[in-house]
Scaffold this active site. Sequence first.
Site, PDB file in Angstrom:
ATOM      1  N   GLY A 519      -4.270 143.516  -7.215  1.00 20.83           N
ATOM      2  CA  GLY A 519      -3.509 143.458  -5.974  1.00 20.83           C
ATOM      3  C   GLY A 519      -2.318 144.387  -6.041  1.00 20.83           C
ATOM      4  N   VAL A 524      -5.397 141.056 -12.533  1.00 25.82           N
ATOM      5  CA  VAL A 524      -5.849 139.794 -13.120  1.00 25.82           C
ATOM      6  C   VAL A 524      -7.016 140.072 -14.071  1.00 25.82           C
ATOM      7  CG1 VAL A 524      -6.684 137.458 -12.670  1.00 25.82           C
ATOM      8  CG2 VAL A 524      -5.153 138.575 -11.029  1.00 25.82           C
ATOM      9  N   ASP A 630       2.655 133.833   1.417  1.00 27.20           N
ATOM     10  CA  ASP A 630       1.534 134.780   1.416  1.00 27.20           C
ATOM     11  C   ASP A 630       0.209 134.022   1.440  1.00 27.20           C
ATOM     12  OD1 ASP A 630       0.308 137.223   1.510  1.00 27.20           O
ATOM     13  OD2 ASP A 630       0.441 137.614  -0.646  1.00 27.20           O
TER      14      ASP A 630
END
Length: 796
Positions: A519, A524, A630
């Site tokens: 992102g 990740v 978010d």
Amino acid sequence: MHLSYLFFLHFIILNYCPFITSVTYSSTNVLTQGSSISVESQDHLVSPNGLFTVGFHQIGQNAYFFAIWFSERMADGSHTFVWMANRDELVNGKRSKFCLSKSGNLVLTDAGNRIWMSNTKSTFSLQLQLLDSGNLVLKELGKNTYIWESFSFPTNTILPNQLFTKDTILVSSRSLTNFSSGFYSFYFDNDNIIRIVYNSDEITSVYWPKPWLLTLQAGRSPFNNSRYAFLDSLGRFISTDNYTFATSDNGLALQRRMTLDVDGNVRVYTLKNRKWIVSSQTISKPCLIHGSCGQNSLCTYSLNSERRCTCLHGYEAKNHSDISFGCKPTFDLNGDREKYDFLRLPYTEFYGFDSLYMEGVTFKVCKEACLNDTSCKAFQYTFNQVIMTFKCYLKTLLFNGHTVDTPFTTYIKLPKNNVSAFNLKATNQSELNCSSSIIKLERTYVGKSENGSLKFILWFSIILGVTEATCFVFFYYITRQSSIATTQSYLAIATGFRRFTYDEIIKVSNNFIHEIGRGGSAVVYKGILPDGRLVAIKRLHEASQGEAEFLAEMSTIGRINHKNLIETYGYCAERKHRILVYEYMENGSLAHNLRAKKLDWQMRFDIAIGAAKGLAYLHEECLEWVLHCDVKPHNILLDDDYNPKVADFGLSKLFHQGVIDNSIFSRIRGTRGYMAPEWVYNLPITSKVDVYSYGIVVLEMITGRDPTWDQGSNDNKRVDQKTLVSWVREKVDEPGKNLTNAQILDILDPTMKDEYEDNQMKTLLKVALQCVEENKDVRPTMSEVVKILLNLEMDY
């Protein structure tokens, strides 16, 4: 076992840099594919004109970084660095290499571990070359286009004709001897203006250009889209925001550099007689630079003594070797107001953090207001000659204290005994400030021939005192470390939440090999804990938070526990690393499953309920109030049974229960398409921003269309989230009335047309449209959403 380890290490290095050859580049400026520079051999690349050198440079005991520097030593014997690959993660003096691999990737390894990479590749023949300009470039043979260049990734310095763009940033060094990333950044902001910002563990503050000036008042122009600047060969700095200057020695010179220094000032230096002479500086008064002395301190400056930082009376240095960390109080302000008084500091001002501003009040009213407020650390009282009235400012933080020329007085709040001690100290100093009257007296009891026994006793006492002091320091350090370890162990036992070291993270993630997501703020990776649990390892990009703020948020996250919130196993906060370790979700994100058309109606309805439960817990049941800021399908993860768990809920914003302060939101948060109108119109931010985003997510699950789907209009423009909401409202006419099957089928995801449950569908759609109301006060709370959906579920 030792030999096996060495063989395995050698095998890894060969994979990264196949056919490594150890070559000496003392007379060349080119590194070819498959070749390397090793720290032991001290090989270097030198620019053709001999001005610049690149290679390993020792910076401490068994500590090296790979850098570019001016080849000529300064008068004091030091080198001047202009670029560093690994400023925040130094390498060892053995088995460290910098290589250009066969695949075209530049790799810096520390005994086989990758520290830095260029992330480049090419099927053509490549070479690494150090140019006369000081630019290290990777290019294809026979071509002048660069695949990678050091000029695009500056550290704290730009050289003449080096382009500074919207994608580059200068970050100061920590100190004159510590070259790791410091507190100051020089960059193009989103409004196309070059700014300098101070960013510490506790405070982020833009101070140049002066933040209270409008853009045009500061002589800047935001009306440009290119966003670039450069220092030319004549010593002129030119920027697209109209910021320009010329050095005092403008004209052709041998060597110049423009550096964001450790004190937060941008200076241009010219090399003369092997010394760097300042030929221009951005800020003429160093004490106006934010954070130069830290909190609770006072900055003074003179041309003779330069900048000096001192702790305010009643405060002591946090770090005695580095005053930039600021000072801490030696007292507590939470006691009875009768215990406190004020110390007057004339011609002294502190920047910002005004909790209360009053006009036309008396000195007594201003003083009483500060005494009655336990968060008030000082007040400023001054007469404004323009509006002919007195002004009162209450300060909750003493930041960037400095002297001013105007009659501006600050009164700092201290215990009465501290105030009286200061006044007594000042009186004594004034009485003794007469050096001509001091007479040195001989000690008549000390004879010319000293007694041997007296000498022995004196030396014995000194040695004993030093030994006791050493033991005390050692005992304090050991007990303090033990206390920290005990606290960490208690937290791990009580919650299963722990702090990982970076070395542990490397092992758990297998050196960050298996990437499972990426992102704007993090990458990740998949990993496995020693007990066999699969984990997701979220590696945040360059630390946007200081360690203190990060650890405070981690302590709250470690106490959050809900079946519809992702479980966080721990974190890592070591040097610049900010890493989260949380449970691995086999079925990925809701976004992935919606795109793959894997979810039937009942799954989507259950996900809507579960996500609502998780958000309701964050908003109303936590020890701290948590705004997600978010909410989107990418942040709703699904386990083996497709149960939803809300992720990324801890790093947005934490509050104490019942405390709402919109001013702490320094920038818009969230993702385009899911953001509530409050962000755009600068309205107060509450939990209703998450409610709005949740409503968009539900509409997305119902319709199968994301907020920016192209509905095929004639101008081929993509529609925004408001168009999605408007489109749904137009299809259902009046949501309060009963919907026909034709209306439902018109908006429903085509993959669910034969399987949806009518009553569930109508209720969920009604809730979603209530959640996306423009007026936040009309929207329900997440707990109300949960109640509506659960009551509907109980009917079945």
